[in-house]
Design an enzyme around this catalytic site. Structure first.
Site, PDB file in Angstrom:
ATOM      1  CB  THR A   8     -44.391  16.027 -19.180  1.00 20.42           C
ATOM      2  OG1 THR A   8     -43.092  15.503 -18.898  1.00 20.42           O
ATOM      3  CG2 THR A   8     -45.300  14.876 -19.553  1.00 20.42           C
ATOM      4  CG  ASN A  10     -39.502  12.472 -17.831  1.00 22.52           C
ATOM      5  OD1 ASN A  10     -39.772  11.289 -17.965  1.00 22.52           O
ATOM      6  ND2 ASN A  10     -38.587  12.909 -16.985  1.00 22.52           N
ATOM      7  N   GLY A  12     -40.781   8.826 -19.047  1.00 24.44           N
ATOM      8  CA  GLY A  12     -40.947   8.075 -17.797  1.00 24.44           C
ATOM      9  C   GLY A  12     -42.121   8.614 -16.985  1.00 24.44           C
ATOM     10  CE  LYS A  13     -41.488  15.109 -14.734  1.00 26.39           C
ATOM     11  NZ  LYS A  13     -41.646  16.554 -14.971  1.00 26.39           N
ATOM     12  CG  ASP A  83     -40.886  21.395 -11.751  1.00 24.88           C
ATOM     13  OD1 ASP A  83     -40.365  21.238 -12.869  1.00 24.88           O
ATOM     14  OD2 ASP A  83     -40.237  21.803 -10.768  1.00 24.88           O
ATOM     15  CB  SER A  84     -41.197  15.695  -9.958  1.00 25.64           C
ATOM     16  OG  SER A  84     -40.974  15.349 -11.308  1.00 25.64           O
ATOM     17  CG  PHE A 167     -38.306   8.084 -14.844  1.00 25.70           C
ATOM     18  CD1 PHE A 167     -37.946   9.420 -14.792  1.00 25.70           C
ATOM     19  CD2 PHE A 167     -39.522   7.705 -14.268  1.00 25.70           C
ATOM     20  CE1 PHE A 167     -38.775  10.363 -14.175  1.00 25.70           C
ATOM     21  CE2 PHE A 167     -40.362   8.641 -13.656  1.00 25.70           C
ATOM     22  CZ  PHE A 167     -39.982   9.970 -13.621  1.00 25.70           C
ATOM     23  CG  ASP A 170     -37.496   5.704  -9.853  1.00 25.91           C
ATOM     24  OD1 ASP A 170     -37.888   6.222  -8.794  1.00 25.91           O
ATOM     25  OD2 ASP A 170     -38.139   5.760 -10.915  1.00 25.91           O
ATOM     26  NE  ARG A 196     -44.433  11.977 -12.063  1.00 33.54           N
ATOM     27  CZ  ARG A 196     -43.180  11.660 -11.689  1.00 33.54           C
ATOM     28  NH1 ARG A 196     -42.849  10.419 -11.400  1.00 33.54           N
ATOM     29  NH2 ARG A 196     -42.252  12.584 -11.620  1.00 33.54           N
TER      30      ARG A 196
HETATM   31  P1  ITT Z   1     -40.714  17.937 -18.242  1.00 29.05           P
HETATM   32  O1  ITT Z   1     -40.286  19.285 -17.703  1.00 29.05           O
HETATM   33  O2  ITT Z   1     -40.823  17.909 -19.719  1.00 29.05           O
HETATM   34  O3  ITT Z   1     -41.936  17.412 -17.538  1.00 29.05           O
HETATM   35  P2  ITT Z   1     -38.280  16.987 -16.961  1.00 29.05           P
HETATM   36  O4  ITT Z   1     -37.619  15.642 -16.853  1.00 29.05           O
HETATM   37  O5  ITT Z   1     -37.417  18.142 -17.418  1.00 29.05           O
HETATM   38  O6  ITT Z   1     -39.578  16.850 -17.911  1.00 29.05           O
HETATM   39  P3  ITT Z   1     -38.559  18.176 -14.320  1.00 29.05           P
HETATM   40  O7  ITT Z   1     -37.982  19.483 -14.676  1.00 29.05           O
HETATM   41  O8  ITT Z   1     -39.788  18.154 -13.443  1.00 29.05           O
HETATM   42  O9  ITT Z   1     -38.965  17.319 -15.594  1.00 29.05           O
HETATM   43  O10 ITT Z   1     -37.413  17.291 -13.642  1.00 29.05           O
HETATM   44  C1  ITT Z   1     -37.744  16.183 -12.883  1.00 29.05           C
HETATM   45  C2  ITT Z   1     -36.516  15.313 -12.712  1.00 29.05           C
HETATM   46  O11 ITT Z   1     -36.531  14.772 -11.383  1.00 29.05           O
HETATM   47  C3  ITT Z   1     -36.591  14.120 -13.654  1.00 29.05           C
HETATM   48  O12 ITT Z   1     -35.982  14.403 -14.890  1.00 29.05           O
HETATM   49  C4  ITT Z   1     -35.876  13.057 -12.832  1.00 29.05           C
HETATM   50  O13 ITT Z   1     -34.498  13.209 -12.953  1.00 29.05           O
HETATM   51  C5  ITT Z   1     -36.248  13.408 -11.401  1.00 29.05           C
HETATM   52  N1  ITT Z   1     -37.440  12.649 -10.993  1.00 29.05           N
HETATM   53  C6  ITT Z   1     -38.709  13.142 -10.811  1.00 29.05           C
HETATM   54  N2  ITT Z   1     -39.564  12.164 -10.498  1.00 29.05           N
HETATM   55  C7  ITT Z   1     -38.853  11.027 -10.482  1.00 29.05           C
HETATM   56  C8  ITT Z   1     -39.182   9.681 -10.249  1.00 29.05           C
HETATM   57  O14 ITT Z   1     -40.427   9.304 -10.013  1.00 29.05           O
HETATM   58  N3  ITT Z   1     -38.210   8.777 -10.318  1.00 29.05           N
HETATM   59  C9  ITT Z   1     -36.940   9.135 -10.589  1.00 29.05           C
HETATM   60  N4  ITT Z   1     -36.540  10.375 -10.844  1.00 29.05           N
HETATM   61  C10 ITT Z   1     -37.487  11.334 -10.789  1.00 29.05           C
END
Ligand code: ITT
Length: 211
Positions: A8, A10, A12-13, A83-84, A167, A170, A196
């Protein structure tokens, strides 16, 4: 010590992942910390497909590195990917797998969140139901089958953004049991009930024999 590389970029994740996995006797590295900087095309139609695409892309990238590459030390590492996204029922589960790309990757979450609230203008409490979904994929160091685990948390879209923790979406994700948004929970509270947290605790059990 065994290494887990998280596919990842991201931040925040990654922060949440480190807290939830802190009890494992393993070294946890982000892609960047492992020195991996590649673009992965997430063209799956489901969270499961995209999580597997990310984990296997990084696993295969490490496997294809030569013996004298700095990545050779990670050839036995387990690669995990998350993936979320947010599914809003009234919007036919939008933004869903497109959550990161909704209104463009570079658009701020202040704008994205304001837009989603505006699209729900006039919609009653009962019809504002939504959920966060998280699928964690784990790719084995060899060519074995990739395992996945899904976690969800149910809530409602609020009427205004509230809270500074977390992030992404939220600040607009209201959890009735807590009477606040996930951005108003402490990191510990969020990890206990979040999509998560649930998915990561599930995958930890599923891959314990790999570690
Ligand atoms: P990676 O693919 O590099 O992991 P990404 O941000 O592109 O990072 P995703 O394609 O899985 O990841 O998109 C997930 C999005 O969903 C993320 O960018 C947030 O906008 C939202 N999201 C997921 N989990 C969240 C959370 O716990 N709190 C708030 N928003 C969340």
């Amino acid at each position: 010590m065994k290494t887990i590389i998280f596919a990842t970029s991201n931040a925040g994740k990654m922060r949440e992942i480190r807290q939830i996995m802190a009890d494992l006797p393993v070294e946890i590295l982000s892609m960047k910390e492992a020195g991996i900087d590649i673009d992965i095309v997430e063209d799956g139609k489901t969270f499961e497909e995209n999580a597997c695409i990310k984990a296997e892309a990084i696993r295969d990238y490490i496997r294809s590195a030569g013996e004298d590459s700095p990545l050779a030390v990670y050839k036995d590492a387990v690669v995990l990917a998350d993936d979320s996204g947010l599914e809003i029922d009234h919007l036919h589960k939008e933004p869903g797998v497109y959550s990161a790309r909704y209104m463009g990757e570079d658009t701020s979450y202040d704008i994205k969140n304001a837009n989603l609230i505006q699209r729900l203008e006039g919609v009653s409490d009962e019809e504002r139901t939504a959920r966060f979904v998280c699928v964690i994929a784990a790719a084995a160091p060899g060519a074995g089958e990739t395992k996945t685990c899904r976690g969800t948390i149910e809530g409602r879209i609020g009427y205004k953004p509230e809270g500074d923790n977390g992030f992404g979406y939220d600040p607009i994700f209201y959890v009735p049991e807590f009477g606040c948004t996930t951005a108003q929970l402490t990191p510990e509270q969020k990890n206990l009930v979040s999509h998560r947290g649930k998915a990561l605790r599930g995958i930890k059990k599923a891959i314990c024999t790999w570690l």
